[in-house]
Write an enzyme that holds these catalytic residues in place. Structure first.
Site, PDB file in Angstrom:
ATOM      1  N   ALA A  10       0.828  -1.212   0.000  1.00 14.48           N
ATOM      2  CA  ALA A  10       0.000   0.000   0.000  1.00 14.48           C
ATOM      3  C   ALA A  10       0.857   1.255   0.000  1.00 14.48           C
ATOM      4  O   ALA A  10       0.439   2.302   0.489  1.00 14.48           O
ATOM      5  CB  ALA A  10      -0.916  -0.012   1.221  1.00 14.48           C
ATOM      6  N   ARG A  16      -2.094   7.740 -10.896  1.00 12.97           N
ATOM      7  CA  ARG A  16      -3.225   7.805 -11.845  1.00 12.97           C
ATOM      8  C   ARG A  16      -4.526   8.242 -11.186  1.00 12.97           C
ATOM      9  O   ARG A  16      -5.489   8.575 -11.870  1.00 12.97           O
ATOM     10  CB  ARG A  16      -3.378   6.421 -12.525  1.00 12.97           C
ATOM     11  CG  ARG A  16      -2.221   6.091 -13.450  1.00 12.97           C
ATOM     12  CD  ARG A  16      -2.159   4.600 -13.805  1.00 12.97           C
ATOM     13  NE  ARG A  16      -1.463   3.802 -12.774  1.00 12.97           N
ATOM     14  CZ  ARG A  16      -1.233   2.496 -12.848  1.00 12.97           C
ATOM     15  NH1 ARG A  16      -1.654   1.825 -13.910  1.00 12.97           N
ATOM     16  NH2 ARG A  16      -0.612   1.860 -11.874  1.00 12.97           N
ATOM     17  N   ASP A 103      -4.677  -2.490  -3.600  1.00 13.48           N
ATOM     18  CA  ASP A 103      -5.660  -1.747  -4.414  1.00 13.48           C
ATOM     19  C   ASP A 103      -6.684  -2.685  -5.053  1.00 13.48           C
ATOM     20  O   ASP A 103      -7.272  -2.368  -6.074  1.00 13.48           O
ATOM     21  CB  ASP A 103      -4.946  -0.902  -5.483  1.00 13.48           C
ATOM     22  CG  ASP A 103      -4.187  -1.718  -6.523  1.00 13.48           C
ATOM     23  OD1 ASP A 103      -4.135  -2.962  -6.393  1.00 13.48           O
ATOM     24  OD2 ASP A 103      -3.647  -1.109  -7.467  1.00 13.48           O
ATOM     25  N   GLU A 155       5.203  -7.236 -17.569  1.00  9.70           N
ATOM     26  CA  GLU A 155       4.367  -6.039 -17.403  1.00  9.70           C
ATOM     27  C   GLU A 155       3.960  -5.490 -18.762  1.00  9.70           C
ATOM     28  O   GLU A 155       4.736  -5.564 -19.729  1.00  9.70           O
ATOM     29  CB  GLU A 155       5.141  -4.974 -16.618  1.00  9.70           C
ATOM     30  CG  GLU A 155       5.323  -5.314 -15.164  1.00  9.70           C
ATOM     31  CD  GLU A 155       3.987  -5.598 -14.491  1.00  9.70           C
ATOM     32  OE1 GLU A 155       3.174  -4.680 -14.328  1.00  9.70           O
ATOM     33  OE2 GLU A 155       3.753  -6.779 -14.139  1.00  9.70           O
ATOM     34  N   ARG A 333     -29.339  12.400  15.448  1.00  8.62           N
ATOM     35  CA  ARG A 333     -27.872  12.468  15.582  1.00  8.62           C
ATOM     36  C   ARG A 333     -27.374  11.424  16.598  1.00  8.62           C
ATOM     37  O   ARG A 333     -28.170  10.783  17.280  1.00  8.62           O
ATOM     38  CB  ARG A 333     -27.478  13.887  15.966  1.00  8.62           C
ATOM     39  CG  ARG A 333     -27.698  14.854  14.793  1.00  8.62           C
ATOM     40  CD  ARG A 333     -27.517  16.296  15.224  1.00  8.62           C
ATOM     41  NE  ARG A 333     -26.256  16.489  15.892  1.00  8.62           N
ATOM     42  CZ  ARG A 333     -26.008  17.478  16.762  1.00  8.62           C
ATOM     43  NH1 ARG A 333     -26.965  18.336  17.073  1.00  8.62           N
ATOM     44  NH2 ARG A 333     -24.832  17.590  17.338  1.00  8.62           N
ATOM     45  N   TYR A 366     -35.991  20.604  18.943  1.00  7.75           N
ATOM     46  CA  TYR A 366     -34.632  20.117  19.180  1.00  7.75           C
ATOM     47  C   TYR A 366     -34.601  19.471  20.563  1.00  7.75           C
ATOM     48  O   TYR A 366     -34.825  20.143  21.577  1.00  7.75           O
ATOM     49  CB  TYR A 366     -33.594  21.250  19.119  1.00  7.75           C
ATOM     50  CG  TYR A 366     -32.253  20.760  19.602  1.00  7.75           C
ATOM     51  CD1 TYR A 366     -31.536  19.816  18.856  1.00  7.75           C
ATOM     52  CD2 TYR A 366     -31.718  21.169  20.807  1.00  7.75           C
ATOM     53  CE1 TYR A 366     -30.343  19.300  19.312  1.00  7.75           C
ATOM     54  CE2 TYR A 366     -30.514  20.659  21.274  1.00  7.75           C
ATOM     55  CZ  TYR A 366     -29.837  19.720  20.511  1.00  7.75           C
ATOM     56  OH  TYR A 366     -28.646  19.205  20.966  1.00  7.75           O
ATOM     57  N   ASN A 386     -29.567  22.950  26.087  1.00  6.07           N
ATOM     58  CA  ASN A 386     -28.653  22.052  26.817  1.00  6.07           C
ATOM     59  C   ASN A 386     -27.323  22.688  27.166  1.00  6.07           C
ATOM     60  O   ASN A 386     -26.603  22.183  28.001  1.00  6.07           O
ATOM     61  CB  ASN A 386     -28.436  20.755  26.016  1.00  6.07           C
ATOM     62  CG  ASN A 386     -28.015  21.028  24.595  1.00  6.07           C
ATOM     63  OD1 ASN A 386     -28.159  22.135  24.095  1.00  6.07           O
ATOM     64  ND2 ASN A 386     -27.494  20.005  23.938  1.00  6.07           N
ATOM     65  N   ALA A 424     -47.825  26.454  26.799  1.00  5.52           N
ATOM     66  CA  ALA A 424     -47.201  26.866  25.541  1.00  5.52           C
ATOM     67  C   ALA A 424     -46.486  28.201  25.695  1.00  5.52           C
ATOM     68  O   ALA A 424     -46.910  29.070  26.461  1.00  5.52           O
ATOM     69  CB  ALA A 424     -48.260  26.965  24.450  1.00  5.52           C
TER      70      ALA A 424
HETATM   71  C1  UD1 Z   1       0.551  -4.517 -10.566  1.00  4.92           C
HETATM   72  C2  UD1 Z   1       1.406  -5.641 -11.175  1.00  4.92           C
HETATM   73  C3  UD1 Z   1       0.733  -6.159 -12.443  1.00  4.92           C
HETATM   74  C4  UD1 Z   1      -0.666  -6.626 -12.118  1.00  4.92           C
HETATM   75  C5  UD1 Z   1      -1.469  -5.520 -11.463  1.00  4.92           C
HETATM   76  C6  UD1 Z   1      -2.819  -6.054 -10.967  1.00  4.92           C
HETATM   77  C7  UD1 Z   1       3.705  -5.075 -10.632  1.00  4.92           C
HETATM   78  C8  UD1 Z   1       5.002  -4.613 -11.135  1.00  4.92           C
HETATM   79  N1  UD1 Z   1       2.719  -5.123 -11.508  1.00  4.92           N
HETATM   80  O1  UD1 Z   1       0.534  -3.443 -11.493  1.00  4.92           O
HETATM   81  O2  UD1 Z   1       1.475  -7.242 -12.981  1.00  4.92           O
HETATM   82  O3  UD1 Z   1      -1.293  -7.054 -13.307  1.00  4.92           O
HETATM   83  O4  UD1 Z   1      -0.771  -4.999 -10.303  1.00  4.92           O
HETATM   84  O5  UD1 Z   1      -3.600  -5.039 -10.458  1.00  4.92           O
HETATM   85  O6  UD1 Z   1       3.586  -5.426  -9.482  1.00  4.92           O
HETATM   86  N2  UD1 Z   1       3.082  -0.293  -4.329  1.00  4.92           N
HETATM   87  C9  UD1 Z   1       3.955  -0.099  -3.282  1.00  4.92           C
HETATM   88  N3  UD1 Z   1       5.166   0.436  -3.536  1.00  4.92           N
HETATM   89  C10 UD1 Z   1       5.583   0.775  -4.779  1.00  4.92           C
HETATM   90  C11 UD1 Z   1       4.690   0.550  -5.837  1.00  4.92           C
HETATM   91  C12 UD1 Z   1       3.451   0.019  -5.586  1.00  4.92           C
HETATM   92  O7  UD1 Z   1       3.626  -0.403  -2.119  1.00  4.92           O
HETATM   93  O8  UD1 Z   1       6.717   1.255  -4.907  1.00  4.92           O
HETATM   94  C13 UD1 Z   1       1.733  -0.858  -4.051  1.00  4.92           C
HETATM   95  C14 UD1 Z   1       0.624   0.057  -4.495  1.00  4.92           C
HETATM   96  O9  UD1 Z   1       0.227   0.924  -3.444  1.00  4.92           O
HETATM   97  C15 UD1 Z   1      -0.485  -0.917  -4.901  1.00  4.92           C
HETATM   98  C16 UD1 Z   1       0.261  -2.187  -5.272  1.00  4.92           C
HETATM   99  O10 UD1 Z   1       1.576  -2.050  -4.779  1.00  4.92           O
HETATM  100  O11 UD1 Z   1      -1.363  -1.191  -3.843  1.00  4.92           O
HETATM  101  C17 UD1 Z   1       0.310  -2.375  -6.798  1.00  4.92           C
HETATM  102  O12 UD1 Z   1       0.943  -1.235  -7.372  1.00  4.92           O
HETATM  103  P1  UD1 Z   1       0.372  -0.555  -8.684  1.00  4.92           P
HETATM  104  O13 UD1 Z   1       1.224   0.609  -9.003  1.00  4.92           O
HETATM  105  O14 UD1 Z   1      -1.071  -0.349  -8.600  1.00  4.92           O
HETATM  106  O15 UD1 Z   1       0.704  -1.708  -9.740  1.00  4.92           O
HETATM  107  P2  UD1 Z   1      -0.024  -1.992 -11.124  1.00  4.92           P
HETATM  108  O16 UD1 Z   1       0.477  -1.036 -12.120  1.00  4.92           O
HETATM  109  O17 UD1 Z   1      -1.485  -2.012 -10.904  1.00  4.92           O
HETATM  110 MG    MG Z   2      -2.712  -1.427  -9.350  1.00  6.59          MG
END
Ligand code: UD1
Ligand code: MG
Length: 455
Positions: A10, A16, A103, A155, A333, A366, A386, A424
């Site tokens: 993460a 993007r 993700d 990739e 609330r 209220y 209150n 009232a």
């Molecule tokens: C990645 C895979 C790809 C796969 C796709 C599926 C790699 C190189 N590619 O691509 O083969 O098809 O997921 O969804 O892994 N992250 C880090 N540190 C970093 C980069 C990324 O923790 O330096 C984490 C991101 O926060 C994310 C996950 O790794 O949660 C995947 O990274 P992301 O950049 O989304 O990879 P994709 O381009 O989707």
């Molecule tokens: Mg991804």
């Protein structure tokens, strides 16, 4: 699952998404992307969860709370392979390690469990999960040899023309025997189009070293959709909401217009409840049987009994007992407990109250920081005052069978005893004894023929 550890990736920038917020903290309906991944790991029975955080890591750690996972900070975002290397001190040779992209929120605990069994039963040293989509996304391609055995992941940005034609893609779920994962770290390099250290190279290195690598092909590609853009986020959100609606309808809930009804994954709803359009039901909300909810209502983390009516209202962090009526246009609330057969009607706001059985607050009031008994009648426009000028909150106590007349202000702390009545238009600042009438109305003066004098 003993000896199974999970690593959630993460740390990425989420470029993007074009956002100030780390990607994994964006919400799929009412919860963050990473919450779903974390919960699926937990529900699969994995207790040892490491989360690699990097970009704006303080926010991700704060979201979870330090005590709920082990956090590993990736100072520079040098790729998914580099991310997993940050956890090396928590990996032992005998561990079985699941690595999962943070993700990918729709991944289920069932899939994670099956994937672990796949590695164990096949006695693989490493495994990855793949899927085929209707329209191939820009994911890593699974390259196989002539016999159909796994060769490598390429990739999209590194693919040649033939590889781009491959439909089977890597979904971002891997498992490794600890020793093989640790051994692979020294081999990772960034000789690729993105100049990053890819986790996707690790299965290839394991195989090259004589290890056994398996590919687990998933049938349901919906589960495996990763989120890289706002457009992906909307697709995943729609899939999740659609699936959740289907579950509720299968359980006997009527959704008048499903596509215009939004229900979180955590919500429970009893049979024969009818939900009208424009309704949002979020968090750990429980709704009983035979209720009528909506239209245009929001209910957050609340407990609603059976046969309750909620019309065009908002309820948050509260409890509504059986047969109560809320709205139209009520705002319930947090910490409001509304009793059986009671009514909180139009343009009424409640907060931190206990309202008993068969009590009516039908309009324009209220009621805050109050304990209201049973069979109380609160007429139109009543205010519980209150807060004093020192910003201190005090409680208003209205006991059973009391009557509060229109447009009255009750200045807390104050108690209206049983059968007490308020005339009232009164401002009441002292306790009212049982069966007494209290009123502060000033004497009515009528000046006959006043108009004539004005002329
Ligand atoms: C990645 C895979 C790809 C796969 C796709 C599926 C790699 C190189 N590619 O691509 O083969 O098809 O997921 O969804 O892994 N992250 C880090 N540190 C970093 C980069 C990324 O923790 O330096 C984490 C991101 O926060 C994310 C996950 O790794 O949660 C995947 O990274 P992301 O950049 O989304 O990879 P994709 O381009 O989707
Ligand atoms: Mg991804």
């Amino acid at each position: 699952m003993n000896n199974v550890k999970a690593i959630i990736l993460a740390g990425g920038k989420g470029t993007r998404m074009k956002s100030e917020l780390p990607k994994v903290l964006h919400k799929v309906y009412d919860r963050c992307i990473i919450d779903y991944v974390y919960d699926s790991c937990k529900q699969a029975g994995i207790d040892d969860i490491s989360i690699v955080v990097g970009h704006k890591y303080e926010k991700v750690i704060e979201h979870f709370g330090k005590e709920n996972a082990k956090f590993f900070i990736q100072e520079e975002q040098l790729g998914t392979g580099h991310a997993v290397m940050q956890v090396k001190d928590n990996i032992k040779e005998n561990d079985l390690v699941i690595v999962i992209n943070g993700d990918m929120p729709l991944i289920s605990s069932f899939t994670i469990k099956s994937f672990v069994s796949f590695l164990q039963l096949g006695n693989f040293d490493g495994a990855l999960a793949s899927a085929v989509f209707d329209k191939t996304p820009s994911y890593g391609r699974i390259v196989r040899d002539n016999e159909g055995n796994f060769s490598k992941i390429v990739e999209q940005k590194d693919c040649n023309e033939d590889e781009l034609e491959i439909e089977e893609v890597n979904i971002g779920l891997y498992s490794f025997k600890g020793k093989h994962l640790l051994d692979s770290f020294s081999k990772l390099n960034n000789n690729n189009a993105q100049k990053e250290y890819y986790i996707t190279d690790i299965p290839y290195y394991i195989m090259n070293d004589g290890g056994k690598v398996g590919v687990y092909m998933l049938q349901d590609s919906d589960e495996t959709q990763g989120i890289n853009s706002r457009s992906d986020l909307s697709v995943v959100t729609n899939t999740l909401l659609h699936n959740t609606r289907e579950i509720h309808m299968d359980n006997g809930v009527t959704l008048i217009d499903p596509s215009n009804t939004y229900i979180s994954l955590d919500v429970e709803i009893g049979k024969d409840t009818i939900i009208y359009p424009g309704t949002n039901i979020q968090g750990r909300t429980k709704i009983g049987e035979g209720c009528i909810i909506g239209p245009n209502s929001t209910i957050v983390c609340s407990e609603i009994g059976n046969y309750v009516i909620v019309e065009t209202s908002k309820i948050a962090y509260s409890k509504i007992a059986d047969n109560a009526i809320i709205g139209p246009f009520a705002h319930i609330r947090p910490k409001s407990n509304i009793g059986e057969f009671s009514k909180v009607g139009s343009f009424v706001e409640t907060k931190n109250v206990n309202i008993g059985t068969n009590t009516k607050v039908p309009h324009l009031s209220y009621i805050g920081d109050s304990d209201v008994g049973n069979n109380v009648e609160i007429a139109c426009g009543v205010i519980t005052s209150n807060m004093n000028t020192k910003w201190e909150k005090n409680r208003t106590i209205i006991k059973d069978n009391a009557f509060i007349g229109c447009n009255s202000v009750l200045i807390a702390p104050i108690t209206i005893e049983e059968f007490g009545a308020i005339g009232a238009g009164s401002t009441i600042s002292k306790d009212v004894p049982s069966k007494a009438l209290a009123l502060t109305r000033s004497e009515l003066k009528i000046k006959e023929n006043y108009y004539e004098g004005r002329k």
